[in-house]
Design a protein around this motif. Structure first.
Motif, PDB file in Angstrom:
ATOM      1  N   PRO A 114       3.201   4.683  11.717  1.00 10.29           N
ATOM      2  CA  PRO A 114       2.641   6.026  11.592  1.00 10.29           C
ATOM      3  C   PRO A 114       2.134   6.365  10.200  1.00 10.29           C
ATOM      4  O   PRO A 114       1.103   7.036  10.053  1.00 10.29           O
ATOM      5  CB  PRO A 114       3.817   6.925  11.998  1.00 10.29           C
ATOM      6  CG  PRO A 114       4.626   6.086  12.934  1.00 10.29           C
ATOM      7  CD  PRO A 114       4.523   4.694  12.373  1.00 10.29           C
ATOM      8  N   ALA A 115       2.825   5.906   9.161  1.00  9.27           N
ATOM      9  CA  ALA A 115       2.426   6.271   7.797  1.00  9.27           C
ATOM     10  C   ALA A 115       1.003   5.839   7.480  1.00  9.27           C
ATOM     11  O   ALA A 115       0.289   6.529   6.732  1.00  9.27           O
ATOM     12  CB  ALA A 115       3.396   5.658   6.793  1.00  9.27           C
ATOM     13  N   LEU A 116       0.559   4.723   8.025  1.00 12.85           N
ATOM     14  CA  LEU A 116      -0.778   4.218   7.736  1.00 12.85           C
ATOM     15  C   LEU A 116      -1.864   5.187   8.207  1.00 12.85           C
ATOM     16  O   LEU A 116      -3.000   5.125   7.741  1.00 12.85           O
ATOM     17  CB  LEU A 116      -0.965   2.846   8.384  1.00 12.85           C
ATOM     18  CG  LEU A 116      -2.205   2.043   8.015  1.00 12.85           C
ATOM     19  CD1 LEU A 116      -2.233   1.724   6.529  1.00 12.85           C
ATOM     20  CD2 LEU A 116      -2.288   0.762   8.841  1.00 12.85           C
TER      21      LEU A 116
ATOM     22  N   VAL B  22      -6.753  -2.976   9.243  1.00 13.29           N
ATOM     23  CA  VAL B  22      -7.307  -2.236   8.113  1.00 13.29           C
ATOM     24  C   VAL B  22      -8.796  -1.946   8.326  1.00 13.29           C
ATOM     25  O   VAL B  22      -9.271  -0.834   8.063  1.00 13.29           O
ATOM     26  CB  VAL B  22      -7.075  -2.999   6.798  1.00 13.29           C
ATOM     27  CG1 VAL B  22      -7.857  -2.380   5.643  1.00 13.29           C
ATOM     28  CG2 VAL B  22      -5.583  -3.022   6.465  1.00 13.29           C
ATOM     29  N   LEU B  23      -9.532  -2.918   8.831  1.00  5.86           N
ATOM     30  CA  LEU B  23     -10.961  -2.700   9.052  1.00  5.86           C
ATOM     31  C   LEU B  23     -11.221  -1.703  10.188  1.00  5.86           C
ATOM     32  O   LEU B  23     -12.233  -0.987  10.159  1.00  5.86           O
ATOM     33  CB  LEU B  23     -11.660  -4.020   9.353  1.00  5.86           C
ATOM     34  CG  LEU B  23     -12.273  -4.743   8.139  1.00  5.86           C
ATOM     35  CD1 LEU B  23     -11.248  -5.032   7.073  1.00  5.86           C
ATOM     36  CD2 LEU B  23     -12.969  -6.020   8.574  1.00  5.86           C
ATOM     37  N   ASP B  24     -10.316  -1.640  11.136  1.00  6.95           N
ATOM     38  CA  ASP B  24     -10.467  -0.659  12.209  1.00  6.95           C
ATOM     39  C   ASP B  24     -10.217   0.765  11.715  1.00  6.95           C
ATOM     40  O   ASP B  24     -10.837   1.717  12.210  1.00  6.95           O
ATOM     41  CB  ASP B  24      -9.500  -0.965  13.356  1.00  6.95           C
ATOM     42  CG  ASP B  24      -9.944  -2.143  14.214  1.00  6.95           C
ATOM     43  OD1 ASP B  24     -11.115  -2.568  14.076  1.00  6.95           O
ATOM     44  OD2 ASP B  24      -9.121  -2.648  14.994  1.00  6.95           O
ATOM     45  N   LEU B  25      -9.323   0.915  10.747  1.00  7.81           N
ATOM     46  CA  LEU B  25      -8.923   2.247  10.301  1.00  7.81           C
ATOM     47  C   LEU B  25      -9.763   2.793   9.154  1.00  7.81           C
ATOM     48  O   LEU B  25      -9.942   4.007   9.036  1.00  7.81           O
ATOM     49  CB  LEU B  25      -7.450   2.236   9.874  1.00  7.81           C
ATOM     50  CG  LEU B  25      -6.409   2.094  10.981  1.00  7.81           C
ATOM     51  CD1 LEU B  25      -5.010   2.016  10.378  1.00  7.81           C
ATOM     52  CD2 LEU B  25      -6.493   3.267  11.960  1.00  7.81           C
ATOM     53  N   PHE B  26     -10.269   1.894   8.291  1.00  3.27           N
ATOM     54  CA  PHE B  26     -10.900   2.351   7.054  1.00  3.27           C
ATOM     55  C   PHE B  26     -12.278   1.720   6.884  1.00  3.27           C
ATOM     56  O   PHE B  26     -12.546   0.620   7.379  1.00  3.27           O
ATOM     57  CB  PHE B  26     -10.014   2.010   5.850  1.00  3.27           C
ATOM     58  CG  PHE B  26      -8.591   2.475   6.000  1.00  3.27           C
ATOM     59  CD1 PHE B  26      -8.296   3.819   6.138  1.00  3.27           C
ATOM     60  CD2 PHE B  26      -7.546   1.560   6.026  1.00  3.27           C
ATOM     61  CE1 PHE B  26      -6.989   4.255   6.297  1.00  3.27           C
ATOM     62  CE2 PHE B  26      -6.230   1.971   6.174  1.00  3.27           C
ATOM     63  CZ  PHE B  26      -5.956   3.331   6.312  1.00  3.27           C
TER      64      PHE B  26
ATOM     65  N   PHE C 215      -4.540   7.936   3.044  1.00  2.00           N
ATOM     66  CA  PHE C 215      -4.788   6.514   2.835  1.00  2.00           C
ATOM     67  C   PHE C 215      -6.259   6.121   2.973  1.00  2.00           C
ATOM     68  O   PHE C 215      -6.668   5.091   2.433  1.00  2.00           O
ATOM     69  CB  PHE C 215      -3.908   5.674   3.751  1.00  2.00           C
ATOM     70  CG  PHE C 215      -2.472   5.647   3.312  1.00  2.00           C
ATOM     71  CD1 PHE C 215      -2.123   5.085   2.093  1.00  2.00           C
ATOM     72  CD2 PHE C 215      -1.476   6.216   4.088  1.00  2.00           C
ATOM     73  CE1 PHE C 215      -0.810   5.075   1.654  1.00  2.00           C
ATOM     74  CE2 PHE C 215      -0.155   6.213   3.660  1.00  2.00           C
ATOM     75  CZ  PHE C 215       0.180   5.640   2.441  1.00  2.00           C
ATOM     76  N   ALA C 216      -7.048   6.888   3.681  1.00  7.59           N
ATOM     77  CA  ALA C 216      -8.474   6.536   3.789  1.00  7.59           C
ATOM     78  C   ALA C 216      -9.153   6.509   2.426  1.00  7.59           C
ATOM     79  O   ALA C 216      -9.776   5.501   2.063  1.00  7.59           O
ATOM     80  CB  ALA C 216      -9.185   7.479   4.747  1.00  7.59           C
TER      81      ALA C 216
ATOM     82  N   TYR D 103       0.798  -1.226   0.000  1.00 14.04           N
ATOM     83  CA  TYR D 103       0.000   0.000   0.000  1.00 14.04           C
ATOM     84  C   TYR D 103       0.833   1.278   0.000  1.00 14.04           C
ATOM     85  O   TYR D 103       0.364   2.345  -0.394  1.00 14.04           O
ATOM     86  CB  TYR D 103      -0.920   0.023   1.234  1.00 14.04           C
ATOM     87  CG  TYR D 103      -0.258   0.555   2.496  1.00 14.04           C
ATOM     88  CD1 TYR D 103      -0.371   1.895   2.862  1.00 14.04           C
ATOM     89  CD2 TYR D 103       0.496  -0.277   3.334  1.00 14.04           C
ATOM     90  CE1 TYR D 103       0.238   2.400   4.010  1.00 14.04           C
ATOM     91  CE2 TYR D 103       1.097   0.210   4.473  1.00 14.04           C
ATOM     92  CZ  TYR D 103       0.974   1.540   4.815  1.00 14.04           C
ATOM     93  OH  TYR D 103       1.586   2.030   5.941  1.00 14.04           O
ATOM     94  N   LEU D 104       2.087   1.225   0.423  1.00  9.54           N
ATOM     95  CA  LEU D 104       2.809   2.375   0.965  1.00  9.54           C
ATOM     96  C   LEU D 104       3.396   3.335  -0.068  1.00  9.54           C
ATOM     97  O   LEU D 104       3.609   4.506   0.240  1.00  9.54           O
ATOM     98  CB  LEU D 104       3.939   1.851   1.871  1.00  9.54           C
ATOM     99  CG  LEU D 104       4.769   2.876   2.639  1.00  9.54           C
ATOM    100  CD1 LEU D 104       3.911   3.682   3.601  1.00  9.54           C
ATOM    101  CD2 LEU D 104       5.884   2.158   3.409  1.00  9.54           C
ATOM    102  N   TYR D 105       3.672   2.882  -1.294  1.00 12.53           N
ATOM    103  CA  TYR D 105       4.538   3.651  -2.177  1.00 12.53           C
ATOM    104  C   TYR D 105       3.804   4.277  -3.359  1.00 12.53           C
ATOM    105  O   TYR D 105       2.652   3.962  -3.651  1.00 12.53           O
ATOM    106  CB  TYR D 105       5.684   2.754  -2.669  1.00 12.53           C
ATOM    107  CG  TYR D 105       6.516   2.193  -1.542  1.00 12.53           C
ATOM    108  CD1 TYR D 105       7.299   3.026  -0.757  1.00 12.53           C
ATOM    109  CD2 TYR D 105       6.491   0.838  -1.242  1.00 12.53           C
ATOM    110  CE1 TYR D 105       8.059   2.520   0.290  1.00 12.53           C
ATOM    111  CE2 TYR D 105       7.247   0.320  -0.198  1.00 12.53           C
ATOM    112  CZ  TYR D 105       8.024   1.176   0.567  1.00 12.53           C
ATOM    113  OH  TYR D 105       8.771   0.669   1.611  1.00 12.53           O
TER     114      TYR D 105
END
Length: 397
Positions: free
Chosen positions: A155-157, A183-187, A162-163, A129-131
């Motif tokens: 932290p980057a997430l 991932v499910l907790d954040l988005f 990213f949302a 996901y990061l780049y």
């Protein structure tokens, strides 16, 4: 079915990381499922600089078509100061700062994005996901896009960019339960099609005797670390904890560090810095180790932990890393530590209790057989891809 992968680097020269996961999936789709697979990537090998090292152009690697496209820029000179400032409070980052962060982190290749858009693949998988290739590329083909996030708590997430990226993706492939939960907790992606797959193990022949000779180890018992020898991967904590342990528990136990050396430990008689080794030597070392230690707090899966279990080495992991601790909890093939006191206690049990050690050896092998052999992996993965493609509207490029 035609599948494309978009990754920042790709090749048999690359050891570990998300890019190796992408290569394994690509090759098994070709050999096991008869799919047509292509890779869109840069000419980079080094994930720290992203500089172009391999020739640009199209080639075939183990049956997979690989399109290498030069980068306009690798990692920008101002990336680290900007990243340090942003990641101290990622939720406060402005749009302008995040745009600069993505481009400076690299590898920046607008030509790569153009090639991805022109692909006629039925499904385009972005990994990780990061780049830049994922962040800038996925929105351009979102109707065909799935993501292998390879996400972990970092932290980057939490950067606001990213949302929307995750929430416009059409499907997710997760490696562990802890990654999916994160991932499910954040988005807001709970209803997005998704599958829990993991990674398969590709075991290589190699004997402990030959591996010991290759790294000049002799007959001493040893703990093994495999990965980048980098303080960010936890190796600074590991070798310092190990030296403290040896000061309190003298004896022949040795620590062997295998991998690219970024931050070398202090010189010590009971620490062997082997550097990069071939797969035969790596597997021989795994088979001869009393335990593999995986000290990184930031892993999305850790194929090395699963390889160790395959080879009969129990594992010791950082308690704060969701993925590696999950492997230990589900398998009964490892222990975890948080702080020196727990490290010492865990190491005492791992080296001093032969019955426990053998139980973990047996548990680890059963865990791998049930979850991480390629026939098991590919059955889950190919079913997900078939269903994803079948659900897409017709008439795409």
């Amino acid at each position: 079915m035609k599948v494309a992968y978009v990754v920042p680097r790709y090749g048999t020269e690359i050891r570990g990381g998300a890019e190796t996961g992408a290569r394994m999936f690509a090759e098994h789709l070709v050999t096991d499922r008869g799919c047509e697979v292509e890779i869109f990537t840069t000419c980079a090998l080094d994930a720290l600089t992203w500089r172009d090292e391999l020739p640009e152009g199209t080639s075939t690697v183990n049956g997979v078509t690989v399109h290498r496209i030069a980068s306009a820029a690798g990692r920008g000179e101002g990336f680290h100061p900007l990243s340090g400032r942003l990641l101290a409070d990622p939720t406060a980052a402005s749009d302008e700062e995040m745009d600069a962060w993505v481009d400076l982190q690299g590898p920046r290749s607008p030509a790569l994005l153009d090639a991805v858009v022109a692909s006629d693949a039925d499904v385009i998988a972005f990994y990780p996901y990061l780049y830049y290739p994922t962040i800038r590329g996925l929105p351009l083909v979102r109707d065909r896009a799935i993501m292998h996030p390879a996400a972990h708590q970092e932290p980057a997430l939490h950067l606001p960019l990213f949302a929307p990226l995750f929430e416009q993706c059409r499907g997710f492939v997760f490696q562990t339960r802890s990654e999916r939960r994160l991932v499910l907790d954040l988005f807001n992606v709970a209803t997005t099609p998704q599958v829990l797959v993991g990674l398969g193990v590709e075991e290589v022949y190699g004997t402990p005797e030959a591996a010991r000779a290759a790294v000049g180890l002799g007959e001493v018992p040893y703990l093994l670390y495999v990965g980048r020898v980098d303080d960010k991967k936890g190796t600074g904590i590991l070798w310092r904890y190990f030296e403290s342990y040896k000061a309190r528990h003298p004896g022949p136990l040795t620590l062997v560090l295998v991998g690219q050396v970024v931050n070398a430990p202090d010189v010590a008689d009971d620490i062997v810095v082997a550097g990069m080794v071939d797969d035969t030597t790596k597997w021989g070392l795994l088979r001869g180790a009393r335990a593999l230690v995986a000290p990184s707090p930031f892993e999305a899966f850790s194929i090395t932990v699963v390889e160790a279990m395959t080879a009969g080495a129990p594992v010791i992991v950082n308690a704060v890393c969701g993925a590696t601790r999950e492997h230990c909890e589900r398998s009964g093939a490892g222990l975890w530590f948080e702080g020196y006191a727990e490290f010492e206690s865990v190491l005492e049990r791992m080296t001093g209790d032969d019955v426990l050690h053998q139980t973990m050896v047996d548990n680890g092998r059963r865990y791998v057989e049930a979850n991480y052999r390629w026939p098991v992996i590919m059955e889950r993965y190919s079913t997900f891809l078939d269903e994803f493609v079948a659900s897409q509207p017709r008439g795409r490029p």
